[in-house]
Design an enzyme around this catalytic site. Structure first.
Site, PDB file in Angstrom:
ATOM      1  N   SER A 184       0.855  -1.185   0.000  1.00  0.00           N
ATOM      2  CA  SER A 184       0.000   0.000   0.000  1.00  0.00           C
ATOM      3  C   SER A 184       0.894   1.239   0.000  1.00  0.00           C
ATOM      4  CB  SER A 184      -0.886   0.002   1.242  1.00  0.00           C
ATOM      5  OG  SER A 184      -0.075   0.266   2.377  1.00  0.00           O
ATOM      6  N   LYS A 185       0.237   2.376   0.042  1.00  0.00           N
ATOM      7  CA  LYS A 185       0.949   3.669   0.047  1.00  0.00           C
ATOM      8  C   LYS A 185       2.054   3.700   1.114  1.00  0.00           C
ATOM      9  CE  LYS A 185      -2.362   6.868   0.490  1.00  0.00           C
ATOM     10  NZ  LYS A 185      -3.737   6.537   0.169  1.00  0.00           N
ATOM     11  N   ARG A 186       1.776   3.027   2.220  1.00  0.00           N
ATOM     12  CA  ARG A 186       2.758   2.981   3.311  1.00  0.00           C
ATOM     13  C   ARG A 186       4.127   2.526   2.823  1.00  0.00           C
ATOM     14  NH1 ARG A 186      -0.560  -0.090   6.537  1.00  0.00           N
ATOM     15  NH2 ARG A 186       0.473  -1.905   5.621  1.00  0.00           N
ATOM     16  N   HIS A 187       4.135   1.613   1.844  1.00  0.00           N
ATOM     17  CA  HIS A 187       5.402   1.050   1.393  1.00  0.00           C
ATOM     18  C   HIS A 187       6.087   1.904   0.330  1.00  0.00           C
ATOM     19  CE1 HIS A 187       3.096  -2.510   2.849  1.00  0.00           C
ATOM     20  NE2 HIS A 187       4.260  -2.793   3.386  1.00  0.00           N
TER      21      HIS A 187
END
Ligand code: GLU
Length: 495
Positions: free
Chosen positions: A262-265
């Protein structure tokens, strides 16, 4: 080998992400491997979640990644459904329209057929009733879902209602997933799902299946998140007397921490990779390794599209989650960039230079390619700092820069004056000429080799780390090089 018909069927509820691109790639490879047909369709019946420019962006992604789609929405259909723009190209038409919002009568017909045969029913339960029931189920520790209240009621077609599929009691749903093998589902946890909404739009469950049937899709490849819907689909196929296609749920893509990517990565939209300077072939090649491997001790990772097509089979797709590594993608992108022919690499780099605000000139960039190619490690944007000195006036090397090189202003000035004197008489300014002229610079200027050439490098390029110096000077040209030396000499003299 029997030719298959596969389809990629994204919803325009967001931009195309890596998982979607991988689904597309695998479906496309399977079609190409078997000499079959690859279709693209737009599943746009969830009107509340539509993202206005999602389709346009997705079509840009397709173009960028050079996918040849055999059948899909035509330009007329794109316009008719409200997604068109001037110059929109579209695809060869499929057997039926590839945009679901243009096929509402067909879905209605199938839903009514199910109602008529008693396998679906109208339901006018209010949101309040559904809510209260959900809470009661939770309190009893039961699986939440519709309780079948309207199954035996005779709801008039004239009042606002939904149509629900009646899950037949008792039978276990068993089906074969091409990747996971046999999947067994207990119908107790399946609830009567809505197949037609109050607004007259079908839900995904109905229209996706009707489209797959009407287009004679033989293989459905989709993300693992759809696995829980598959038993419902199997029951609907059965109720309609239709043969289901082969279904394959691709493994989830996770980050290094084991959580869904996800965006987190990092970036997850294809357009981000496109804009960040990745090559489509590198991205696709890397995505192939996210969930597929040749097996049999074959460890070849870098493959042309032809090689991918020749080797791809569904049997070699894994069920286990695929770990995405941004570092490995960058490494692969580096390999692809460095093996791209000069002309083509120039064309690929140019937009990034222009976007960075450099008034880049194609022929000069082209001349630099042999000298920067090996220094391009991650993305096309690596080229920007390497050629920037050609297109911006570099700051003069003044006393501060001299101090930075641990040189007194006078020493730096002497190096540059000697260099100018050496190159001024040159008639030809090829790298070899420049090198010959500056060969004795350390001796003639009385500086160490390192100090002499670093001073020249900084005066010409404004940087300490650059492509090979004589090549840089040659591409910059004699007049501009001399001008930079002169400006630096002036700055050093003023001190
Ligand atoms: N429209 C669904 C999605 O966007 C496609 C699921 C399928 O391929 O059946 O994920």
């Amino acid at each position: 080998m029997t030719p298959v018909r596969t389809r990629f069927a994204p919803s325009p509820t967001g931009y195309l992400h890596l998982g979607g691109l991988r689904t597309m790639l695998f479906g496309w490879l399977l079609a190409r491997h078997t000499g079959g047909v690859f279709c693209y369709r737009i599943e746009d019946t969830d009107r509340t979640r539509r993202v206005p420019d999602a389709i346009r962006s997705m079509l840009d992604d397709f173009e960028w990644s050079h996918f040849d789609v055999d059948e899909g929405p035509t330009a007329e259909e794109l316009h008719e459904a409200g997604y068109g723009w001037e110059g929109a190209k579209g695809f060869h038409p499929s057997r039926v329209s590839s945009i679901q919002s243009l096929r509402l009568p067909r879905y209605k017909e199938v839903a009514e057929q199910l109602v008529a045969s008693g396998q679906a029913y109208r339901c006018d339960c209010s949101p309040e009733r559904l809510d209260a029931e959900r809470q009661a189920q939770q309190a009893r520790g039961e699986t939440a879902g519709y309780d079948g209240h309207c199954r035996t009621r005779d709801v008039s077609p004239d009042v606002p209602h939904v149509i629900r599929f009646h899950i037949p009691a008792g039978t276990k749903v068993v089906f074969n997933d091409a990747i996971r093998g046999e999947v067994i589902w207990d119908p107790v946890i399946l609830k009567d799902a809505v197949i037609m909404k109050t607004d007259g739009y079908p839900t995904y469950h109905l229209c996706s299946l009707v489209d797959d049937h009407d287009t004679e899709t033989t293989h459905v490849l989709r993300g693992e998140e759809w696995l829980p819907s598959a038993p419902l689909h199997m029951l609907i196929y059965k109720a309609l007397g239709w043969t289901p296609p082969v279904i394959a749920h691709l493994p989830v893509i996770i980050g290094k921490d084991g959580r869904k990517l996800s965006k987190r990565h990092g970036a997850t939209f294809v357009k981000n990779f496109r804009e960040d300077g990745y090559l489509p072939d590198a991205l696709l090649n890397y995505l192939l390794l996210n969930g597929w491997s040749a097996g049999g001790g074959d460890e070849q990772e870098v493959m042309t599209r032809e090689e991918m097509i020749a080797r791809f089979t569904l049997e070699q797709v894994h069920a286990a989650p695929a770990t995405f590594s941004y570092e490995k993608l960058a490494w692969m992108n580096g390999l692809y960039m460095r093996s791209t022919p000069d002309e083509q690499l120039t064309t690929l780099i140019m937009p990034f230079l222009l976007q960075a605000g450099l008034p880049a000139e194609e022929s000069q960039v082209r001349r630099m390619i042999p000298y920067i190619r090996e220094r391009m490690t991650n993305t096309l944007k690596d080229a920007i700092p390497l050629v920037e000195f050609l297109f911006v006036e570099t700051p003069a090397l003044g006393p501060q820069q001299a101090a930075d090189l641990k040189l007194a202003p006078g020493d730096a000035r002497r190096i540059l004056e000697t260099a100018v004197a050496a190159i001024r008489p040159l008639e030809s300014f090829d790298p070899a000429d420049v090198e010959r002229a500056l060969h004795n610079l350390p001796e003639t200027s009385g500086a160490s080799k390192k100090a002499a050439f670093m001073t020249v490098r900084v005066a010409v390029t404004g940087r300490k780390v650059t492509p090979p110096l004589f090549e840089c000077m040659s591409v910059l040209g004699k007049a501009r090089a001399i001008n930079r030396f002169d400006r630096s000499v002036e700055a050093l003299t003023a001190s």
